[in-house]
Design a protein around this motif. Structure first.
Motif, PDB file in Angstrom:
ATOM      1  N   ARG A  62       0.831  -1.202   0.000  1.00  0.00           N
ATOM      2  CA  ARG A  62       0.000   0.000   0.000  1.00  0.00           C
ATOM      3  C   ARG A  62       0.862   1.247   0.000  1.00  0.00           C
ATOM      4  O   ARG A  62       2.037   1.202   0.311  1.00  0.00           O
ATOM      5  CB  ARG A  62      -0.902   0.007   1.243  1.00  0.00           C
ATOM      6  N   GLU A  69      -1.169   5.381   3.563  1.00  0.00           N
ATOM      7  CA  GLU A  69      -2.053   4.433   4.216  1.00  0.00           C
ATOM      8  C   GLU A  69      -1.399   3.745   5.405  1.00  0.00           C
ATOM      9  O   GLU A  69      -2.063   3.318   6.322  1.00  0.00           O
ATOM     10  CB  GLU A  69      -2.511   3.370   3.212  1.00  0.00           C
ATOM     11  N   ASN A 117       0.355  -3.346   4.393  1.00  0.00           N
ATOM     12  CA  ASN A 117      -0.919  -3.048   5.025  1.00  0.00           C
ATOM     13  C   ASN A 117      -0.960  -3.699   6.405  1.00  0.00           C
ATOM     14  O   ASN A 117      -1.898  -4.378   6.743  1.00  0.00           O
ATOM     15  CB  ASN A 117      -2.058  -3.559   4.127  1.00  0.00           C
TER      16      ASN A 117
HETATM   17  C1  LIG Z   1      -5.769  -3.991   5.020  1.00  0.00           C
HETATM   18  O1  LIG Z   1      -6.097  -5.361   4.787  1.00  0.00           O
HETATM   19  C2  LIG Z   1      -7.302  -5.777   5.418  1.00  0.00           C
HETATM   20  C3  LIG Z   1      -7.464  -7.258   5.135  1.00  0.00           C
HETATM   21  O2  LIG Z   1      -6.307  -7.935   5.417  1.00  0.00           O
HETATM   22  C4  LIG Z   1      -8.469  -4.966   4.907  1.00  0.00           C
HETATM   23  O3  LIG Z   1      -9.642  -5.341   5.588  1.00  0.00           O
HETATM   24  C5  LIG Z   1      -8.209  -3.485   5.112  1.00  0.00           C
HETATM   25  O4  LIG Z   1      -9.229  -2.733   4.514  1.00  0.00           O
HETATM   26  C6  LIG Z   1      -6.860  -3.095   4.499  1.00  0.00           C
HETATM   27  N1  LIG Z   1      -6.578  -1.703   4.808  1.00  0.00           N
HETATM   28  C7  LIG Z   1      -6.230  -0.823   3.889  1.00  0.00           C
HETATM   29  C8  LIG Z   1      -5.972   0.548   4.380  1.00  0.00           C
HETATM   30  O5  LIG Z   1      -6.160  -1.106   2.723  1.00  0.00           O
END
Ligand SMILES: *[C@@H]1O[C@H](CO)[C@@H](O)[C@H](O)[C@H]1NC(C)=O
Ligand SMILES: *[C@@H]1O[C@H](CO)[C@@H](O)[C@H](O)[C@H]1NC(C)=O
Ligand SMILES: *[C@@H]1O[C@H](CO)[C@@H](O)[C@H](O)[C@H]1NC(C)=O
Length: 318
Positions: A50, A54, A260
């Motif tokens: 990401r 983020e 992430n």
């Molecule tokens: C990070 O990953 C999780 C699933 O593993 C997801 O639910 C979440 O939305 C993600 N967060 C971002 C900021 O992309």
């Protein structure tokens, strides 16, 4: 001044020709790098990692290279690895080191530092760790190519292939490529390889790849080598300063792609509970290379006009 005799002129012209021919041949024999458009095109296709906004904190770092990366000759066999890790922790990053080897007294001591390995031998070692998707790869390699005098004129080409492989396996990674340290056994050869790396980094950056050059060649003085090749603790600390400047550079250029997730405080504590300042020596990084205007990148086409001009010069001299 006495006018030159015909014999003198002929000898001088002959010497000039020989000198010209030898430089031309040398320049012509240095091959150009091949471009990698596929990698540049893929740059914005972020699937596994990401953006910084983020999730700003985890660096998963693979130290890749030979005995210097391994930490040979340093106290505790941590080399630069503990210093750079401490610096990153001090600056607030979470850090996980990755590698198939574990060396040194530091807890998070994973690395891919293989004793005596040349650039062409590192590919099969690097892929042991690429499944862990490091988002930063620190490369210090090529000193063994110089020490073994192994096709030194094309070390840059083999490094280019290694970068191709790394970007293929970890498309979103950022590669910090270091120039070589000074060397007491093969000073000219390490210098030649470093020049090739500067040209390589310039070329990669120009095509949009996540590559930052860590130019350490003149920052580590000869008296901070413990032998002909490996740094003392002070030298390793200087290496960490240069890595740090390059990582900051990559961060400011928004290159580093983040996971992430953050590692838990508990895991981080189990890896290294210290966030104290390692007090790295201050280092001002030179601007990143942006053109390939040096001997390594000369194509035969570019050399030809120079040779013609030089020959005209010789004729005028006659
Ligand atoms: C990070 O990953 C999780 C699933 O593993 C997801 O639910 C979440 O939305 C993600 N967060 C971002 C900021 O992309
Ligand atoms: C580095 O660690 C590996 C195992 O992780 C070991 O096989 C190797 O001998 C170590 N090298 C040194 C120089 O300690
Ligand atoms: C870190 O851990 C070491 C031993 O594992 C301990 O001696 C030291 O006090 C700890 N430091 C901090 C800041 O927790």
């Amino acid at each position: 001044m006495r006018p030159p005799t015909p014999i003198n002129s002929m000898v001088r012209a002959w010497l000039l020709c020989v000198a010209l021919l030898s430089t031309s041949v040398l320049t012509l024999s240095r091959p150009d790098l091949k471009p990698s458009p596929a990698i540049a095109a893929d740059r914005n296709d972020i699937t596994t990692l990401r953006s910084r906004a983020e999730n700003p904190s985890l660096l998963r770092i693979m130290p890749l290279g030979a005995s210097i990366t391994n930490g040979y000759r340093s106290t505790g066999h941590n080399g630069y690895r503990n210093y750079i890790r401490q610096q990153l922790r001090y600056k607030g990053w979470d850090v996980e080191m990755v590698g198939s080897l574990r060396n040194g007294t530091m807890i998070d001591n994973f690395n891919e530092g293989h004793f005596g390995f040349r650039v062409d031998q590192l590919s099969k070692e690097a892929v042991k760790s690429t499944p862990q998707q490091p988002n930063v790869i620190l490369i210090n390699a090529g000193t063994d190519d110089a020490l073994q005098n192994h096709k030194v004129g094309t070390t840059g080409v083999r490094m280019n292939s290694l970068l191709d492989l790394l970007f293929e396996k970890v498309p979103h990674t950022t590669i910090i490529l270091s120039t070589l340290l000074p060397n007491k056994d093969k000073p000219e050869l390490v210098g030649w390889i470093s020049d090739q790396y500067r040209a390589l980094a310039a070329k990669r950056r120009k095509s949009g790849d996540r590559v930052v050059l860590a130019d350490m060649s003149s920052f580590i003085p000869l008296d901070e080598l413990a032998d002909a090749t490996h740094p003392t603790d002070a030298g390793y600390k200087r290496m960490a300063s240069v890595w740090w400047a390059a990582i900051e550079d990559a961060f400011q250029e928004d290159m580093i792609q983040h996971y992430n997730y953050t590692i838990t405080a508990k895991l981080e504590k189990s890896l290294d509970n210290s966030t104290s300042n390692p007090n790295l020596p201050s280092y001002t990084a030179p601007a990143q290379p942006t053109n390939t205007n040096n001997a390594f990148s000369h194509s035969p086409q570019a050399v030809l006009p120079t040779v013609i001009v030089q020959l005209l010069g010789v004729l005028a001299f006659l």
